[in-house]
Design a protein around this motif. Structure first.
Motif, PDB file in Angstrom:
ATOM      1  N   ILE A  80       0.867  -1.192   0.000  1.00  0.00           N
ATOM      2  CA  ILE A  80       0.000   0.000   0.000  1.00  0.00           C
ATOM      3  C   ILE A  80       0.895   1.232   0.000  1.00  0.00           C
ATOM      4  O   ILE A  80       1.694   1.412   0.918  1.00  0.00           O
ATOM      5  N   PRO A  81       0.792   2.091  -1.038  1.00  0.00           N
ATOM      6  CA  PRO A  81       1.695   3.237  -1.097  1.00  0.00           C
ATOM      7  C   PRO A  81       1.357   4.275  -0.026  1.00  0.00           C
ATOM      8  O   PRO A  81       0.252   4.814  -0.012  1.00  0.00           O
ATOM      9  N   ALA A  82       2.304   4.501   0.883  1.00  0.00           N
ATOM     10  CA  ALA A  82       2.083   5.443   1.975  1.00  0.00           C
ATOM     11  C   ALA A  82       3.355   6.245   2.191  1.00  0.00           C
ATOM     12  O   ALA A  82       4.440   5.816   1.806  1.00  0.00           O
ATOM     13  N   ALA A  83       3.208   7.411   2.792  1.00  0.00           N
ATOM     14  CA  ALA A  83       4.373   8.249   3.056  1.00  0.00           C
ATOM     15  C   ALA A  83       4.101   9.119   4.270  1.00  0.00           C
ATOM     16  O   ALA A  83       2.961   9.229   4.715  1.00  0.00           O
ATOM     17  N   PHE A  84       5.161   9.709   4.797  1.00  0.00           N
ATOM     18  CA  PHE A  84       4.968  10.661   5.886  1.00  0.00           C
ATOM     19  C   PHE A  84       5.749  11.911   5.573  1.00  0.00           C
ATOM     20  O   PHE A  84       6.691  11.901   4.775  1.00  0.00           O
ATOM     21  N   LEU A 108      -1.944   6.922   1.539  1.00  0.00           N
ATOM     22  CA  LEU A 108      -1.995   7.456   2.903  1.00  0.00           C
ATOM     23  C   LEU A 108      -0.825   8.396   3.168  1.00  0.00           C
ATOM     24  O   LEU A 108       0.322   8.059   2.878  1.00  0.00           O
ATOM     25  N   LEU A 109      -1.141   9.555   3.727  1.00  0.00           N
ATOM     26  CA  LEU A 109      -0.102  10.506   4.099  1.00  0.00           C
ATOM     27  C   LEU A 109      -0.185  10.781   5.601  1.00  0.00           C
ATOM     28  O   LEU A 109      -1.221  11.205   6.107  1.00  0.00           O
ATOM     29  N   TYR A 110       0.916  10.517   6.299  1.00  0.00           N
ATOM     30  CA  TYR A 110       0.961  10.740   7.745  1.00  0.00           C
ATOM     31  C   TYR A 110       1.601  12.083   8.034  1.00  0.00           C
ATOM     32  O   TYR A 110       2.633  12.413   7.445  1.00  0.00           O
ATOM     33  N   LEU A 111       1.012  12.832   8.942  1.00  0.00           N
ATOM     34  CA  LEU A 111       1.681  14.055   9.373  1.00  0.00           C
ATOM     35  C   LEU A 111       1.182  14.537  10.729  1.00  0.00           C
ATOM     36  O   LEU A 111       0.136  14.103  11.209  1.00  0.00           O
TER      37      LEU A 111
END
Ligand code: ADP
Ligand code: ZN
Length: 717
Positions: A80-84, A108-111
């Motif tokens: 699953i492509p995700a980044a922060f 998904l982008l975490y911040l």
């Protein structure tokens, strides 16, 4: 794709837990949600799965930047492509990320909230231009003053709905009382939110509170049997985390410290080493742990009493996320409570101070419980539960009580006669009529002097401690604590209140156990395969697969990718990426040992259930007996019945006493004689001193079996 298909495909699980299914459905229906679930309950999935199914981007707000990396790694490993986004990334990395976001390459982008709304590098405008599908707010209680972990930057999230009025918001937390819940809903401005509250019971965690005496040695005793296991040890002060870690290292343990005062590099290194199982023990302040989802933490120790139940429950909840049996142990001393009182006061805010002091008070009550700890914890979170759980120290200990009113009266009147100005050592010497010069002459003239000479010092210590625990005495003062009476003391002195003491305790041997009869050798091979993969991928080992998954493989011995798919934890991506690597050692192991696949025994892919509670009485014992007679070992019977080996052992020793099982099944003739000797000399009330006398060559099982046999002999004669 349906949610359940996505669950299998991306996460490798075949069933939803708790209320995951309903929560996810609400999110997919575009509704706002507040979800309360215990730590380890599976909150992340509630937004990660919708993120996969929804078109567009899911923004995840999380308080600690340092810990987002793990979540992102785990998602990427699942395909699953995700980044922060964090401030440590350089402009290049940041603009590359922006590019990927614009191209819809990220799900998904975490911040952190301050990245979204803070004055520097405010992102909200940019994100508003993207097709945002969902906003998830992790650790949502951080927005409330009433919670135990208020973070001012979370207040910025109040503006969220102004920017994204039509995007569903899911707020998640592991701890929120009614007041905090209401606050979260209001501050976030959620629209007709659906509220989901899952059971907070963590069945696989055994709760224990031990009176703190010589805590380092008590800790060593506890760790002795857990040398290879991973654990978190919480201390109150930064200094003590460092000294304790150093002391543990000196004792040969693999331990590192973690607290907010360490420099970032050391912090990151120690955390990383722990996550990767290079370091087994992390000794930390409560700064450590939020967002950590290392699944194979087998125990959490509190060297000092935490400030409130919420924090305690969250910290202990970091044990056993993989569902396997785990321990939470707390060393309690009434002195800790005194110390914490100061911390609980909030400057210039009497109202909040009052709330914090009440929370501290509840924590103290928990430590002093003589009833089921799990029941207390669940009640605290407004949940009903049975009177006994069978897996906390109180439920596992058989107490024999006796009327100790007279003893209590002696102790209380001594404290009274000494004008509440002396500590326990002096009070005990006084009660025992010590001739020492330390006892003042005028005290030797008092009537109470020497009335307790028939009771030993250690017993007096225990009685005074129990009287304090029961609230008939209190310890007051810092450096030279003195014993004082309480409002409840008078009733005892007048004889209108009776007091019971605990006479003897039979503490069951507790050790972590595997629920399944797995092949140990193979498990070790699988762990080294996992380690290699993890190093290759540069992620912590548990991100690749959990211990529970490896144990299942080592139990059911799958021989093909199709069979491996039946093991919980293998989704499509993991199967494709790592399936063969995990299968190889299984196949060669089975060839060497002449074993076949046992996957048929695992009829349906099911989550491993914690053992059922409260199964008591004859039928249950009989069932264990029959299985045992059919040739199964204790471990096998335990696994088949989904009960702990200790319980099975208890069942079986009962039949030694009745003569239905021959004692020689459990203990050799030679040892039997030695144990019998020891029991005759020291009595059979307490197992641990017997074990101490007999030494390491004798197990609790052997001792218990011998005692049962001796009881049977007595009855027969
Ligand atoms: P929380 O955030 O609530 O503390 P996590 O989201 O980290 O908990 O989940 C804890 C563990 O449970 C993770 O290892 C996760 O993969 C696993 N898990 C979550 N949902 C399921 C499920 N339906 N079946 C099996 N395992 C699950
Ligand atoms: Zn209990």
């Amino acid at each position: 794709m349906t949610p359940i298909q996505a669950l299998q495909k991306y996460f490798g699980y075949s069933e939803f837990r708790h209320q995951q299914a309903a929560i996810i459905q609400h999110v997919l229906d575009n509704k706002d949600v507040l979800a309360l679930m215990p730590t380890g309950g599976g909150k992340s999935l509630c937004y990660q799965l919708p993120a996969v199914l929804l078109d567009g981007l899911t923004i995840v707000i999380s308080p600690l930047i340092a810990l987002m990396k793990d979540q992102v790694d785990a998602l990427n490993v699942n395909g699953i492509p995700a980044a922060f986004l964090n401030s440590a990334q350089n402009p290049d990395e940041q603009s590359r990320l922006m590019g990927r976001l614009k191209n819809n390459e990220i799900k998904l982008l975490y911040l952190a909230p301050e990245r979204l709304f803070g004055s520097e590098n405010k992102l909200v405008e940019f994100l508003k231009s993207l097709p945002v599908a969902l906003i998830a707010i992790d650790e949502a209680h951080c927005i409330s003053h009433w919670g135990h972990d208020f973070r001012p930057e979370y207040l910025m999230l109040a503006g969220l709905k102004d920017y994204f009025p039509n995007i569903p918001v899911i707020a998640l937390t592991a701890t929120a009382d009614k007041l905090t819940q209401k606050d979260i809903l209001e501050k976030l401005n959620l629209k007709n939110p659906a509220i989901f509250i899952s059971s907070f019971n963590r069945e696989n965690i055994t709760y224990t509170v031990s009176p703190k005496r010589d805590s380092f040695n008590q800790l060593l005793d506890f760790l002795e049997e857990r040398k290879d296991e991973s654990g978190i040890i919480y201390c109150l002060s930064r200094k003590s985390t460092e000294s304790l870690a150093a002391n543990l290292k000196e004792e040969g343990f693999s331990a590192e410290a973690y607290h907010a005062g360490l420099d970032n590099i050391t912090k990151a290194r120690n955390q990383e080493a722990f996550l990767r199982d290079d370091v087994k023990i992390i000794v930390a302040t409560i700064a450590f742990g939020m967002g950590i989802n290392k699944s194979n933490v087998r125990y959490v120790v509190h060297m000092d009493m935490p400030k409130n139940i919420e924090g305690y429950y969250q910290e202990t909840g970091r044990a056993g996320r993989d569902g396997l049996a785990s321990d939470a142990i707390l060393f309690y001393s009434p002195g800790d409570a005194m110390k914490l009182k100061g911390f609980a006061m909030v400057d210039d805010n009497p109202e909040q101070s009052k709330i914090m002091l009440k929370k501290l008070d509840d924590m103290v009550r928990y430590c002093q419980l003589q009833t089921c700890r799990r029941q207390f914890l669940l009640k605290y979170f407004d949940e009903e539960s049975p009177e006994t759980c069978g897996s906390c120290d109180v439920c596992l200990t058989e107490f024999k009580r006796f009327d100790g009113t007279l003893i209590a009266q002696k102790a209380l009147s001594a404290v009274y006669r000494l004008k509440e100005r002396f500590g326990s050592t002096y009070v005990i010497d006084f009660l025992r009529g010590s001739k020492s010069e330390k006892i003042r002459e005028e005290h030797k003239q008092l009537k109470t002097y020497g009335v307790g000479a028939d009771i030993s010092k250690p017993d007096w210590q225990r009685y005074l401690r129990e009287l304090t625990t029961m609230g008939y005495l209190q310890v007051d003062g810092g450096e030279y604590p003195v014993l004082k009476l309480t409002t409840q003391s008078e009733a005892v002195l007048k004889g209108s209140q009776t007091v019971e003491f605990i006479e003897s305790e039979i503490v069951e041997e507790k050790h972590s156990f595997a629920n399944l009869p797995f092949e140990t050798e193979l498990l070790n091979e699988l762990k080294s395969v996992r380690r290699d993969i993890a190093i290759n991928e540069n992620v912590p080992a548990y991100v690749i697969q959990s211990d529970a998954t490896l144990m299942e493989i080592a139990t059911y011995l799958p021989q093909s990718l199709d069979e491996l798919r039946m093991i919980s934890g293998f989704g499509d991506i993991k199967l494709a990426r790592y399936g063969r690597e995990f299968l190889a050692p299984v196949k060669s192991f089975c060839e060497r040992k002449g074993l076949n696949s046992k996957i048929a025994q695992k009829k349906q892919k099911r989550e491993r259930k914690a053992k059922p509670r409260g199964e008591k009485g004859n039928d249950s014992r009989k069932e264990s007996l029959e299985l045992y007679r059919s040739g199964k070992t204790i471990a096998e019977v335990a696994a088949l019945r989904d009960l702990s080996p200790i319980t099975i052992e208890g069942h079986l020793t009962y039949f030694i006493q009745t003569g239905e099982i021959d004692v020689s099944n459990f203990v050799s003739r030679e040892k039997l004689i030695k144990i019998q000797d020891a029991v005759e000399g020291y009595g059979d009330e307490k197992l641990s001193p017997l074990k101490e006398i007999l030494g390491d060559n004798y197990s609790y099982t052997e001792i218990k079996a011998t005692i049962s046999w001796m009881k049977g002999q007595m009855e027969a004669s």
